[in-house]
Design an enzyme around this catalytic site. Structure first.
Site, mmCIF file in Angstrom:
data_model
loop_
_atom_site.group_PDB
_atom_site.id
_atom_site.type_symbol
_atom_site.label_atom_id
_atom_site.label_comp_id
_atom_site.label_asym_id
_atom_site.label_seq_id
_atom_site.Cartn_x
_atom_site.Cartn_y
_atom_site.Cartn_z
ATOM 1 N N SER A 201 20.056 34.803 69.386
ATOM 2 C CA SER A 201 18.575 35.558 69.296
ATOM 3 C C SER A 201 18.461 36.976 69.298
ATOM 4 O O SER A 201 19.157 37.616 68.623
ATOM 5 C CB SER A 201 17.533 34.947 70.497
ATOM 6 O OG SER A 201 16.485 35.092 70.313
ATOM 7 N N ASP A 354 13.114 38.899 65.032
ATOM 8 C CA ASP A 354 14.283 39.229 65.780
ATOM 9 C C ASP A 354 15.747 38.569 64.886
ATOM 10 O O ASP A 354 15.237 38.033 63.675
ATOM 11 C CB ASP A 354 14.472 38.570 67.258
ATOM 12 C CG ASP A 354 14.110 37.004 67.255
ATOM 13 O OD1 ASP A 354 13.727 36.560 66.346
ATOM 14 O OD2 ASP A 354 14.367 36.691 68.235
ATOM 15 N N ASP A 356 17.383 35.833 64.693
ATOM 16 C CA ASP A 356 17.297 34.126 64.247
ATOM 17 C C ASP A 356 15.906 34.004 63.733
ATOM 18 O O ASP A 356 15.450 32.892 63.751
ATOM 19 C CB ASP A 356 17.743 33.508 65.477
ATOM 20 C CG ASP A 356 17.081 33.553 66.835
ATOM 21 O OD1 ASP A 356 16.211 34.526 66.791
ATOM 22 O OD2 ASP A 356 17.253 32.689 67.554
#
Length: 664
Positions: A201, A354, A356
């Site tokens: 992430s 972000d 992902d």
């Protein structure tokens, strides 16, 4: 060969001797030594031995403890850990130049590397085989695999696909970086048994992770979680014997076809296409922060007719994330380049996702012309309000069917969203932190539709599934977390940065059509429903010693809870680890190490250890409701200042209290 083996044997004896001395001197933990020996015993190459040997030679005991004090546990969120050590050994560096990523990932049982990707995949596949057998399904299991642009993500995805195939599972692998929400969508669209995303992430560049999804497109929860965890954590070595060729699975590449199907579904999130077509004056700046968002969001904004620019320096995949300190859209620093471009272009809105692309952050041009970073709670409240209101305006929702409509938020998300939902007659369901719990609710609502009507549910249009949910189950209008995760439909069972961007651009277009700025629209909501403000803080403790501090601190709030805070008495304590707590639908909330304290002045404090980062998190909530009618804007301005000062004092107090608890 004999001489080489003799030399290796001598090196091992010398290494063991030095390790034993380090244990005796209290420099290495017993668990560290156990895990070092376990890894080296079954090492497939000399990379592991050479890396450990160099760290022992350098007396890097802290590094060794961090890498080996435990085996990276496969939890309900999968795996997450360092893929590049604090100290990079010569063996790990390999043929890489000084300014390049190391050739090999971090060696260690507590690191994100090929060893742990291998274990996780074999455990997952073993669980899927068992599940299919119990369900009397004869077909091979199928897994969809995606990855972000982080260091080693592509290689980890390839290893996962190879291991899955050699253990009798078909693997569909995306041909390049793709987002978490597209993976969630693809699992259901391809009717797969599970999904894997290689991502950490918005964590720092040295981290990576492994997230697992089940056939419903949501992250695994019970009963699958415990069964899967047991399978993975029972595997302690990389060694396995592949199945015979005729029993192995196939590896298939997927890509643009899935992109197109997913984008067609994303289009249905727009509630007022006509307004969007007329919103030519709305100017948007978007940044993917070097991540997967660029794959879908750029063509989606173009398709919908939005006027947008992309930050060019951040519009390329790069696991170093070189233009930001952290690729986290929650942090104002990550949006600096986008805001600078917005100032130059006189843009109204900045949106960022972000790496992902499951989270979205936003900044808006205020009525005074300055750019303002919105919190996740503010963005989520604007989205919830706009979507509920517009669905009523369009006649999709009405007074009769509103009780069948629902929004879902986490316990640590603003209560403003609950106030909005209740005003319109909708149900507001609260869950633990983690979109997997929202995903579980969406699965429950799907199963509530009569079986004969939902057999081909995944293939139905959004309009058809909406009709079924309103007639027979619950119509999910919106869901969100304060940590910048949002969702506007059930065709994705995780937070969706792609969908969040286009939904929020519609909110900005609505404000522009009314000759308002977004902050003016937000103030209008505050004036109507009350002023709700939140402050989040965290205390970071890294490494093996840090993990102990976090555990000790979290336990203290259960064993020695607050009785009063800043002179305000605690009137209710919810301990989610020890209490039996049900949500508004009567479903039992799973156990979690979290405590929520309600004070007599209406303030709330929630405290929980992070599930993905070495920190303990604090969530502070305050509110002021209008006693009669609405707040006028002058009164609202005064209330904002008072509440902000109160939350600052509360956070100062909590930090001092935490220090005191750790020093006892």
């Amino acid at each position: 060969m004999t001489e080489q083996l003799a030399a290796m044997s001598g090196n091992v004896e010398e290494l063991n001797s030095r390790i034993e001395r380090a244990v005796a001197d209290g420099q290495l933990m017993q668990s560290t030594v156990k895990n070092i020996r376990s890894l080296l015993t079954a090492a497939p190459t000399d990379l592991y031995f050479n890396s450990v040997h160099q760290l022992v030679d350098g007396c890097e005991w802290s590094e060794l403890n961090d890498r080996f004090y435990q085996t990276l546990a496969f939890g309900t969120g999968g795996l997450r850990g360092r893929t590049i050590g604090k100290i990079v050994t010569t063996a790990e560096c390999g043929a890489a130049r000084e300014d390049e990523r190391p050739q090999f990932p971090c060696v260690g049982t507590n690191a994100m590397n090929f060893f742990n990707v291998n274990r996780a995949t074999r455990g997952l596949v073993a669980y899927l085989h068992d599940w299919n057998e119990r369900q009397k399904i004869s077909a091979k299991p199928k897994i969809v695999i995606a990855h972000d642009p982080r260091f080693f993500s592509k290689e980890f995805a390839e290893v996962a696909a190879k291991v899955a195939a050699e253990n009798g599972c078909d693997a569909c692998v995306f041909d390049g970086p793709r987002s978490v929400p597209e993976l969630s969508f693809a699992v259901r669209y391809l009717k797969a048994n599970a999904g894997i995303v290689i991502t950490a992430s918005h964590n720092p560049p040295y981290d990576n992770g492994y997230k697992v999804y089940f056939s419903d497109g949501a992250q695994v929860i019970e009963p699958h979680a415990s069964g899967m965890i047991a399978k993975v954590n029972a595997i302690m070595t990389e060694s396995f014997t592949p199945l015979p060729k005729d029993r192995q699975g196939k590896v298939t590449m997927i890509g643009k076809d899935i992109d197109q199907v997913y984008m067609r579904r994303l289009e249905t999130l727009i509630l007022d296409p006509q307004m969007i077509r007329e919103a030519k004056s709305l100017r948007i700046v978007y940044t993917p922060l070097h991540g997967t968002g660029s794959v879908i969001i750029k063509p989606m904004l173009t398709r919908l007719g939005f006027n947008f620019r992309v930050v060019p320096e951040q519009d390329r995949f790069d696991g170093r994330f070189p233009t930001v300190k952290s690729p986290n859209p929650e942090n104002s620093e990550a949006l600096t380049m986008a805001v600078d471009l917005a100032q130059k272009e006189d843009a109204d809105l900045v949106v960022a996702t972000d790496p992902d692309c499951d989270r979205m952050g936003a900044a808006v041009r205020r009525k005074d012309g300055k750019m303002m970073l919105l919190t996740g709670n503010q963005t989520g409240s604007l989205l919830a309000w706009y979507r509920i209101k517009t669905l009523f305006d369009k006649g999709v929702l009405n007074e009769q069917n509103a009780p069948r409509a629902v929004i879902i938020k986490t316990f640590v998300t603003t209560d403003l969203q609950k106030a909005i939902a209740e005003h319109y007659g909708l149900r507001c369901v609260e869950t633990l932190t983690g979109f997997k719990y929202i995903g579980a609710k969406l699965g429950k609502y799907e199963r509530a539709i009569p079986e004969q009507l939902r057999q081909n549910y995944v293939d139905l249009t959004e309009q058809e599934t909406r009709r079924l949910r309103l007639a027979h189950s619950s119509f999910y209008v919106f869901g969100g977390e304060e940590s910048y995760g949002y969702s506007g439909a059930d065709f994705v069972r995780d937070k969706d940065g792609n969908g969040a961007v286009i939904m929020f651009c519609e909110v900005a277009a609505y404000a522009k059509a009314r000759r308002q700025t977004v902050d003016q629209l937000l103030d209008e909501i505050f004036s109507t429903f009350g002023y709700f403000a939140e402050k989040n803080g965290s205390l970071v403790f890294e490494g093996a010693e840090g993990a102990k501090k976090i555990e000790r601190l979290a336990d203290s709030y259960s064993t020695k809870p607050f009785s009063q805070v800043l002179g305000s008495r605690v009137v209710e304590i919810k301990n989610f680890e020890t209490n039996m707590i049900e949500d508004v639908e009567g479903d039992l909330i799973p156990k979690e190490k979290m405590s929520i304290f309600a004070l007599e002045d209406g303030t709330r404090i929630a405290i929980r250890p992070s599930g993905t980062e070495p920190k303990i998190k604090y969530y502070l909530f305050a509110q002021r409701r209008p006693e009669n009618g609405k707040f006028d804007f002058a009164h609202l301005s005064r209330i904002k200042a008072q509440v902000s000062e109160k939350l600052d004092r509360l956070w100062d107090w909590l930090q001092k209290d935490a220090e005191s608890r750790l020093n006892k």
